[in-house]
Design a protein around this motif. Structure first.
Motif, PDB file in Angstrom:
ATOM      1  N   PHE A   1       0.836  -1.205   0.000  1.00  0.00           N
ATOM      2  CA  PHE A   1       0.000   0.000   0.000  1.00  0.00           C
ATOM      3  C   PHE A   1       0.877   1.265   0.000  1.00  0.00           C
ATOM      4  CE2 PHE A   1      -2.173   3.299   2.557  1.00  0.00           C
ATOM      5  CZ  PHE A   1      -3.290   3.507   1.759  1.00  0.00           C
ATOM      6  N   LYS A   2       1.993   1.202   0.726  1.00  0.00           N
ATOM      7  CA  LYS A   2       2.874   2.366   0.825  1.00  0.00           C
ATOM      8  C   LYS A   2       3.783   2.525  -0.398  1.00  0.00           C
ATOM      9  CE  LYS A   2       5.019   2.272   4.880  1.00  0.00           C
ATOM     10  NZ  LYS A   2       5.587   1.574   6.071  1.00  0.00           N
ATOM     11  N   SER A   3       3.790   1.530  -1.266  1.00  0.00           N
ATOM     12  CA  SER A   3       4.774   1.493  -2.358  1.00  0.00           C
ATOM     13  C   SER A   3       4.260   2.109  -3.656  1.00  0.00           C
ATOM     14  CB  SER A   3       5.170   0.038  -2.637  1.00  0.00           C
ATOM     15  OG  SER A   3       5.812  -0.521  -1.518  1.00  0.00           O
ATOM     16  N   LYS A   4       5.235   2.540  -4.474  1.00  0.00           N
ATOM     17  CA  LYS A   4       4.927   2.939  -5.852  1.00  0.00           C
ATOM     18  C   LYS A   4       4.872   1.711  -6.740  1.00  0.00           C
ATOM     19  CE  LYS A   4       7.799   7.089  -6.115  1.00  0.00           C
ATOM     20  NZ  LYS A   4       9.059   7.609  -6.683  1.00  0.00           N
ATOM     21  N   GLY A   5       5.727   0.741  -6.389  1.00  0.00           N
ATOM     22  CA  GLY A   5       5.881  -0.430  -7.246  1.00  0.00           C
ATOM     23  C   GLY A   5       5.735  -1.734  -6.478  1.00  0.00           C
TER      24      GLY A   5
ATOM     25  N   LEU B   1      -8.283  -5.359  -3.390  1.00  0.00           N
ATOM     26  CA  LEU B   1      -7.946  -4.079  -2.747  1.00  0.00           C
ATOM     27  C   LEU B   1      -8.113  -2.873  -3.673  1.00  0.00           C
ATOM     28  CD1 LEU B   1      -4.843  -4.996  -0.561  1.00  0.00           C
ATOM     29  CD2 LEU B   1      -7.183  -4.561   0.195  1.00  0.00           C
ATOM     30  N   ARG B   2      -8.075  -3.119  -4.957  1.00  0.00           N
ATOM     31  CA  ARG B   2      -8.228  -2.030  -5.930  1.00  0.00           C
ATOM     32  C   ARG B   2      -7.285  -0.859  -5.626  1.00  0.00           C
ATOM     33  NH1 ARG B   2     -14.351  -1.126  -5.531  1.00  0.00           N
ATOM     34  NH2 ARG B   2     -14.415  -2.821  -4.043  1.00  0.00           N
ATOM     35  N   LEU B   3      -6.019  -1.171  -5.537  1.00  0.00           N
ATOM     36  CA  LEU B   3      -5.005  -0.149  -5.266  1.00  0.00           C
ATOM     37  C   LEU B   3      -4.966   0.853  -6.420  1.00  0.00           C
ATOM     38  CD1 LEU B   3      -2.365  -2.736  -4.121  1.00  0.00           C
ATOM     39  CD2 LEU B   3      -3.232  -0.913  -2.645  1.00  0.00           C
ATOM     40  N   GLN B   4      -4.647   2.085  -6.098  1.00  0.00           N
ATOM     41  CA  GLN B   4      -4.629   3.124  -7.138  1.00  0.00           C
ATOM     42  C   GLN B   4      -3.197   3.513  -7.489  1.00  0.00           C
ATOM     43  OE1 GLN B   4      -7.294   6.551  -6.095  1.00  0.00           O
ATOM     44  NE2 GLN B   4      -7.669   5.341  -4.264  1.00  0.00           N
TER      45      GLN B   4
END
Ligand code: FEO
Length: 399
Positions: free
Chosen positions: A303-307, A333-336
């Motif tokens: 969640f905290k990551s760009k990649g 989770l549908r991360l953005q």
């Protein structure tokens, strides 16, 4: 145990120091949790906001009796039907049958669906108010899908307290009870883990709901969630954090999550990490063997990551179970705004990388390299250099 929060409000919940898993075995809770229930004594009406999880129902009712004659409770607010907050309703309503239960319309469905009881439900909607006497009111605000259809907040005028149920909570047992008294690193570690694992799929709704609540223009002196500590020192700090977390949150970090059978995929992961660092010296590269690490902690790091770089060897033409569980979690989770890539070792058929690519795409993660990286057998010097090159490509894409 009870705790007087102010002249009108008393915490009457349960701190669960033993809890290590929540939602069955789905979510790890290394620091326990609490189920917060609040007794609000207005001038004319006394209201109980939420209860505690069923295993503690008898203890909860017994403690509540020490605090108040149960017959003096005029009504109960069930902000959310999930059993960690509604689990003691049955035991309580056996003592005070007929007591009105205020909840959202969807709350009636979820409570009936779980307890099969026809309690004295009083469905409320956003804007409805409960008059507690002398001008003090409890204002209801529906918070649909934060994180259930029935979820609801309420706001106590005069004392300026927001009771947002699960929102702004943490699975964090502490006898210190207040945000200004606990260890700040522990607090925010648990708050972001809670957000990442529970609220991420609903980020767009979080943003809209915060806008709506802030738009009410009411002062908020305290936020009393249903898990963890109470926000009394600068309570809006957690609201601001939620605004950031809900808005495609990322730090300068990349997470490599893999599993390995005979260390080949681990060696590949380490060589990829080296390559990322060569190309992007400031990014924080974190590696996790998902077969050994706690999956919810890894989700928090993702969640905290760009990649997100995911690796698995091919096994029976598939991927290893722990990696499969992780990518399945990511789909929900549908991360953005995340970028990703896949890699893995193989000996003959080599399906894992393609399967991981498909999972990443299904999760809405943009592939940095559409092919991914397949490594035949255990990587030799040349293959490790190929992994490092792949890492450099990732490092550049995340710069
Ligand atoms: Fe803490 Fe959604 O229950």
């Amino acid at each position: 145990m009870s705790l007087k929060i102010n002249d009108n409000v008393t915490w009457v919940g349960k701190i669960d120091w033993e809890l290590r898993h929540f939602h069955g075995e789905e979510l790890s809770t290394h620091r326990g949790s609490s189920y917060n229930s609040y007794l609000v004594r207005g001038k004319e009406k006394t209201v109980l906001i939420d209860t505690v999880w069923k295993p503690f129902a008898e203890e909860f009712v017994a403690n509540l009796k020490k605090e108040i004659d149960l017959n003096e409770i005029d009504c109960i607010v069930a902000n959310h039907g999930e059993v960690d907050h509604s689990g003691s309703l049955k035991a309580l309503l056996r003592e005070i049958p007929g007591t009105p239960v205020y909840c959202s319309k969807a709350g009636v469905k979820s409570l009936k669906g779980q307890y099969h009881e026809d309690w004295n439900f009083q469905p409320v909607k956003t804007g409805d108010k409960l008059d507690l006497g002398s001008g003090q009111e409890l204002l209801f605000i529906e918070a649909k899908m934060l994180h259930w259809p029935d979820s609801m907040f309420c706001y106590l005028t005069g004392d300026n307290i927001l009771f947002p149920n699960d929102a702004f909570g943490q699975h964090y047992a502490s006898e210190l009870m207040y945000n200004d008294l606990v260890d700040q690193c522990e607090l925010f570690e648990e708050a972001i883990k809670y957000y990442a694992n529970i609220l991420t799929p609903f980020s767009k709704l979080v943003t809209a709901k915060i806008k709506e609540v802030v738009g009410l223009g009411v002062p908020v002196d305290m936020i009393c969630p249903s898990h963890g500590i109470i926000w009394r020192d600068n309570p809006m700090q957690i609201v601001e954090k939620y605004q950031q977390w809900a808005d495609a949150y990322q730090e300068n970090q990349v997470t490599i999550a893999y599993d390995t059978m005979w260390s080949g995929t681990r060696h590949a992961a380490e060589a990829i990490a080296e390559g990322i660092k060569e190309a992007n010296s400031t990014i924080d590269v974190k590696l996790f063997n998902i077969g050994k690490a706690d999956k919810n902690d890894v989700v928090t790091e993702i969640f905290k990551s760009k990649g997100i770089i995911v690796g698995s060897p091919t096994h029976n033409k598939r991927i290893l179970d722990p990696v499969a569980a992780l990518v399945e979690l990511l789909k929900g989770l549908r991360l953005q705004d995340k970028k990703g890539a896949a890699f893995g070792c193989y000996g003959w058929s080599g399906e894992s990388v393609q399967l991981l690519n498909e999972s990443l795409q299904e999760s809405g993660i943009e592939l940095i390299n559409e092919e991914g990286l397949k490594v035949l057998w255990n990587p030799d010097k040349e293959a490790r250099e190929e992994c490092a090159r792949f890492g450099r490509e990732i490092g550049v894409a995340l710069a």
